[in-house]
Design a protein around this motif. Sequence first.
Motif, PDB file in Angstrom:
ATOM      1  N   UNK A 162       0.836  -1.205   0.000  1.00  0.00           N
ATOM      2  CA  UNK A 162       0.000   0.000   0.000  1.00  0.00           C
ATOM      3  C   UNK A 162       0.872   1.258   0.000  1.00  0.00           C
ATOM      4  N   UNK A 163       1.911   1.269   0.813  1.00  0.00           N
ATOM      5  CA  UNK A 163       2.800   2.430   0.859  1.00  0.00           C
ATOM      6  C   UNK A 163       3.497   2.647  -0.480  1.00  0.00           C
ATOM      7  N   UNK A 164       3.931   1.558  -1.102  1.00  0.00           N
ATOM      8  CA  UNK A 164       4.680   1.687  -2.353  1.00  0.00           C
ATOM      9  C   UNK A 164       3.805   2.057  -3.537  1.00  0.00           C
ATOM     10  N   UNK A 172       7.631   8.563  -4.167  1.00  0.00           N
ATOM     11  CA  UNK A 172       7.555   8.970  -2.775  1.00  0.00           C
ATOM     12  C   UNK A 172       8.692   8.312  -1.987  1.00  0.00           C
ATOM     13  N   UNK A 173       9.877   8.921  -1.951  1.00  0.00           N
ATOM     14  CA  UNK A 173      11.007   8.300  -1.237  1.00  0.00           C
ATOM     15  C   UNK A 173      10.709   7.974   0.214  1.00  0.00           C
ATOM     16  N   UNK A 174       9.963   8.851   0.909  1.00  0.00           N
ATOM     17  CA  UNK A 174       9.663   8.589   2.317  1.00  0.00           C
ATOM     18  C   UNK A 174       8.845   7.317   2.475  1.00  0.00           C
ATOM     19  N   UNK A 175       7.931   7.064   1.536  1.00  0.00           N
ATOM     20  CA  UNK A 175       7.134   5.844   1.594  1.00  0.00           C
ATOM     21  C   UNK A 175       8.001   4.614   1.353  1.00  0.00           C
ATOM     22  N   UNK A 176       8.982   4.736   0.453  1.00  0.00           N
ATOM     23  CA  UNK A 176       9.879   3.613   0.187  1.00  0.00           C
ATOM     24  C   UNK A 176      10.701   3.271   1.430  1.00  0.00           C
ATOM     25  N   UNK A 516       3.293   9.468 -15.894  1.00  0.00           N
ATOM     26  CA  UNK A 516       4.450   9.735 -15.063  1.00  0.00           C
ATOM     27  C   UNK A 516       5.124   8.432 -14.707  1.00  0.00           C
ATOM     28  N   UNK A 517       6.385   8.489 -14.233  1.00  0.00           N
ATOM     29  CA  UNK A 517       7.044   7.251 -13.797  1.00  0.00           C
ATOM     30  C   UNK A 517       6.289   6.613 -12.664  1.00  0.00           C
ATOM     31  N   UNK A 518       6.386   5.313 -12.569  1.00  0.00           N
ATOM     32  CA  UNK A 518       5.704   4.594 -11.493  1.00  0.00           C
ATOM     33  C   UNK A 518       6.251   5.021 -10.153  1.00  0.00           C
ATOM     34  N   UNK A 519       5.392   4.994  -9.153  1.00  0.00           N
ATOM     35  CA  UNK A 519       5.802   5.402  -7.823  1.00  0.00           C
ATOM     36  C   UNK A 519       6.858   4.491  -7.279  1.00  0.00           C
ATOM     37  N   UNK A 520       7.688   5.036  -6.429  1.00  0.00           N
ATOM     38  CA  UNK A 520       8.678   4.233  -5.718  1.00  0.00           C
ATOM     39  C   UNK A 520       8.645   4.589  -4.270  1.00  0.00           C
TER      40      UNK A 520
END
Length: 520
Positions: A162-164, A172-176, A516-520
Amino acid sequence: MPGLRSEEPATSDEGRQRLKSAPAASGIVEHWLFGLVLAGGIVLRILVMLAFRPVMWFGGDSASYLATALRLIPDPSRAGGYAILLWVLRLLHSLALVAAVQHLMGIAMAVLIYLLARRYGLPAWGATLATVPVLFDSYQLQLEHDIVPDTSFGLLIVIVLYLMLRSPGERRPAFAVAAAFLLGVSAIVWPVGLALLAVLLAALLIRRASLMTVAAALLAGALPVVAYAAWFGLHEHQFTLTRSDGVFLWSRTMSFADCAVIRPPADERGLCPPPGPRMASSLYVWSGASPLLRMPGGRFSARTNALARDFALRAIAAQPGGYVTAVAHDFGLSFYWDRPVHPDAGIVDRYQFADAATAWVPATMRTPGGGTVAGDQAAYNGGHPSRPAPTRAVEPFASWLVSYQRYAYLPGMLLGVILLAGLAGMVIRRRVAGAGLPWAFAVTILLVPPLIVDFDLRYLVPAVPAACLAAALAFAPRAGGPDQRRWTTSPAATGSSSPGEARTSSLPSGSTPTASPESS
């Protein structure tokens, strides 16, 4: 004009209230199908709690977790993150409430899967369908009611996903970093989490995350693992998670090892498989005839573990074909239509509601720290020595669930179909955005146990939520496309200026946003 009543301006308080309440009402109607399915899952969990009181016990595993939770000590044979959770939940003074917490974890997994699927633009029926195995599989219900770590591990994995994935098209670096930390926590619940942490770090590199993000994720994931290893070292004088990794890998080789080929040194020859037909690999750890029992220091001493690890690595190097064949065979057991009887009938029976009240270990059996099975149950369940807590099957609820379990479960073959559907969706649409990470997690959860020890039906259950999510997202609208724009969180992306104002698009009329690029 005089005599005519003027129309109320659209900007009045009443008008604005109508505009605000309309989306809320629409949202409730939109999610009615999931609401009904969720209610059915909740009713089933209430029935399980009524039928099998206060909880279900998975033999020596449950006894060990409970004993180490009571005394807050590690067990050399298994990672103790789940025991730490039980130590925290001891504040409830009730094993039944522990089971309730674990059932809530199952519900939470379904809700998070639904929310993610909706964020990626799936219709309500498609997102709801992805939650059905989690909500209704009888073996999911059974493990939620057992004193075992599988449900808490499964919830950690779903939270990580869910976070990723919660912000399609955004990084979202903080989520990673938070996700990596939770995978580190999952590794001390079940060491398969270490493999999942490696998968996450690889995904970040593939997505071209910054080196700072990858390094921060690595440190965050290592933190709980190092902390637990240090705590283990304080008690056992060895900086590690367990003293069983070598023993379990040794047991993996027992299905094919030939000492005439391996030619082990003298101090390892006692670990050669005994003569006669070969058993399932994991049984060699616990069998009363196990060669481990002849080793100095016992089954899980530091010396035995080191010798077993050396023997296993020597066997794999000498017989790579035997190792690959054994792993492939056990991995294939995950996809049988009928549930395979493996490692033996006694273990398989522990997953059945029909055998819930069976005492798999004697009530007087000694537990880590010097207690007994019955005494530990009583101490945890309210602290009264005269109140042990063996499972009681309560009718008619127990019979209902025994009948339910005969039909309501996800066969391994269907799990394989779900995984193939997710893979096919990614191949056909030529993208792995969204679906790739949960698909890799599901396959890793299924593959690692056969690689390092053995197949067990229990290990299928934590893979199901990730597999279902992967299949759902593989057919969702493209991440970052028009259907996903409304899920971004920055005002610039959503085109809204402030709460309460009318939302306007920041794009020219008729234009289409680029992916956009996929979330990370």
